[in-house]
Design a protein around this motif. Structure first.
Motif, mmCIF file in Angstrom:
data_model
loop_
_atom_site.group_PDB
_atom_site.id
_atom_site.type_symbol
_atom_site.label_atom_id
_atom_site.label_comp_id
_atom_site.label_asym_id
_atom_site.label_seq_id
_atom_site.Cartn_x
_atom_site.Cartn_y
_atom_site.Cartn_z
ATOM 1 N N LYS A 152 0.594 -1.528 0.074
ATOM 2 C CA LYS A 152 -0.175 -0.119 -0.017
ATOM 3 C C LYS A 152 1.127 0.838 -0.001
ATOM 4 O O LYS A 152 1.906 1.231 0.758
ATOM 5 N N ILE A 153 0.504 2.192 -1.342
ATOM 6 C CA ILE A 153 1.086 3.075 -0.306
ATOM 7 C C ILE A 153 0.221 4.669 -0.449
ATOM 8 O O ILE A 153 -0.472 4.573 -1.021
ATOM 9 N N TYR A 154 0.701 5.604 0.487
ATOM 10 C CA TYR A 154 0.217 6.592 1.333
ATOM 11 C C TYR A 154 1.280 7.774 0.759
ATOM 12 O O TYR A 154 2.448 7.391 0.703
ATOM 13 N N ILE A 155 0.148 8.971 0.205
ATOM 14 C CA ILE A 155 0.350 10.631 -0.171
ATOM 15 C C ILE A 155 0.531 10.731 1.021
ATOM 16 O O ILE A 155 -0.470 11.323 1.200
ATOM 17 N N CYS A 156 1.501 11.898 1.990
ATOM 18 C CA CYS A 156 1.125 13.011 2.749
ATOM 19 C C CYS A 156 0.136 14.013 2.386
ATOM 20 O O CYS A 156 1.236 14.758 1.846
ATOM 21 N N GLU A 157 -1.264 13.922 2.424
ATOM 22 C CA GLU A 157 -1.462 15.909 1.945
ATOM 23 C C GLU A 157 -0.853 16.532 2.449
ATOM 24 O O GLU A 157 -1.280 17.558 1.958
#
Lengths: 197, 197, 197
Positions: A152-157
């Motif tokens: 899973k890849i999350y991009i920091c808002e």
């Protein structure tokens, strides 16, 4: 016989019946079921760095973890954020600062450099050709593998907002989400392994 | 007496005997024994950096952990790998790239520098003499202490392959192993503390 | 009735009474109560870096964790130590080395720079004005928030000794303690999340 009855009578005097015990056992069973034994089998990685060597290390760990049957979540923040830009995608409507950051920060995974021995790009090229020769997966291959393995890849808002990035300029990836630090921490705190890279 | 018997009869009507309960208890006991309460008392450190200050920090944490009764495992990878070279050992049979890396990367623990304020080596020398004055263990002493305390050292096989290092050129250390990332992760995921340094 | 008595007799022959079972249940209950299910709901962060971007990341994580109902402990060591200096406080009695370090290391949180793109301070100023514009809390605000939220701050005694810092020159903060690495590790090993930044 008389003895058996006597024992039973004594038990009942103490107020314990088989029913009472059964209730106690049921209570205990509920307690045992509610025990969460340690954390979930997951590796949670904060990819703060945008250096080629460190990003590679993060992917080696994430894909290695999934290969071992664990889950893996990568949270790209700060210098890690531009690594996931797709240089082929253009988005408009940026303010001056956003344009400046867009210009100065590396345009995606093929534009990032080693943290040391970059030597005006020579070290980085050398490392890349070496990885190919030694059959170590490149960052491109790592991303492909990660997608396939379900990393899973999350991009920091917050980083996106700071650097003026829009959702439209990031790579296509099956398990990509734009989240705040709280969402990441929620996953991280129940993970077996957490790393800040 | 009559009451006692009546209670017992009721219990048996419900189908519960002391035998049944004993079985239930045995089941529950097995369940409780299988609960792994959290992780093992171990610190697992990825030493990715080859900077003197960071490597020192890694050893302070590892030896500190063992002093507290925990286990400690250090996984030296990437820039951390050359820190464990023994400058007195020469190995042959390297290809061109291996020779180049061998030449460019620091030759062991006494050749590494501070990540900041190195100032052409002056900062590093200053820090070393300061550590001596303040009775802070040097890297040499840290390694000796680690060996004595049983800190386990892993050297990353993928980094060795990339940089062309051979097993024959590393330091002598009682608990040294050459492993892949999976072996490290196996240890790390059951550790109480994991750090990427 | 006869059946009931027969069952009971059989049970007693096997040596199991309701009393025995009650004892077994009590034992089991004690065992269950002694199981510590995972670690405490705490984030423990080693702030080794003194770069503005990394220190900010550490505070975002710490305050984010507390906002989620967790505890947070930050252990400032090495380059992280001078970040907590109060430039308004002067202390005397330093030796030459202490004076040199005091002069060369940044004087508190407003003197630290980005790890990349500092560009002689321009990048750092740009980032700060950007953070203001985008409503991202500054380091000043982060510290205030941390104090209010009860984030614990530890300052590493070994780093203080090395760099010649005295307790009198650090910022005022409600939950600040001067500790050794063992104190931090004691907290960290029972935390759900540990990070080295």
């Amino acid at each position: 016989m008389a003895e058996a009855l006597a024992t039973r009578v004594e038990e009942i005097k103490k107020g314990m019946t088989v029913d009472d015990l059964a209730k106690q056992i049921a209570d205990l069973r509920k307690q045992v079921e509610n025990i969460k034994p340690g954390a979930e089998d997951r590796v949670s990685i904060i990819v703060f760095s945008g250096d080629l060597d460190k990003v590679l290390a993060a992917f080696v760990i994430a894909t290695g973890a999934v290969a071992m049957g664990m889950e893996a979540v990568m949270f790209f923040t700060f210098w890690g954020t531009p690594v996931l830009r797709d240089p082929g995608k253009k988005v408009g409507g940026k303010d001056l600062m956003g344009k400046m950051f867009g210009f100065m920060l590396p345009k995606g995974k093929n534009a990032i450099k080693l943290s040391k021995m970059n030597m005006a790009g020579m070290g980085t090229s050398m490392m890349k050709s070496l990885m190919k020769k030694k059959n170590v997966a490149s960052l491109d291959q790592m991303l492909e593998m990660s997608a396939e393995l379900g990393v899973k890849i999350y991009i920091c808002e917050m980083s996106m907002s700071l650097m003026g990035f829009k959702q439209g300029e990031f790579i296509d990836y099956p398990n990509l989400e734009y989240v705040g630090v709280a969402t990441f921490l929620e996953q991280a705190k129940n993970s077996k392994v957490q790393l800040f890279i």
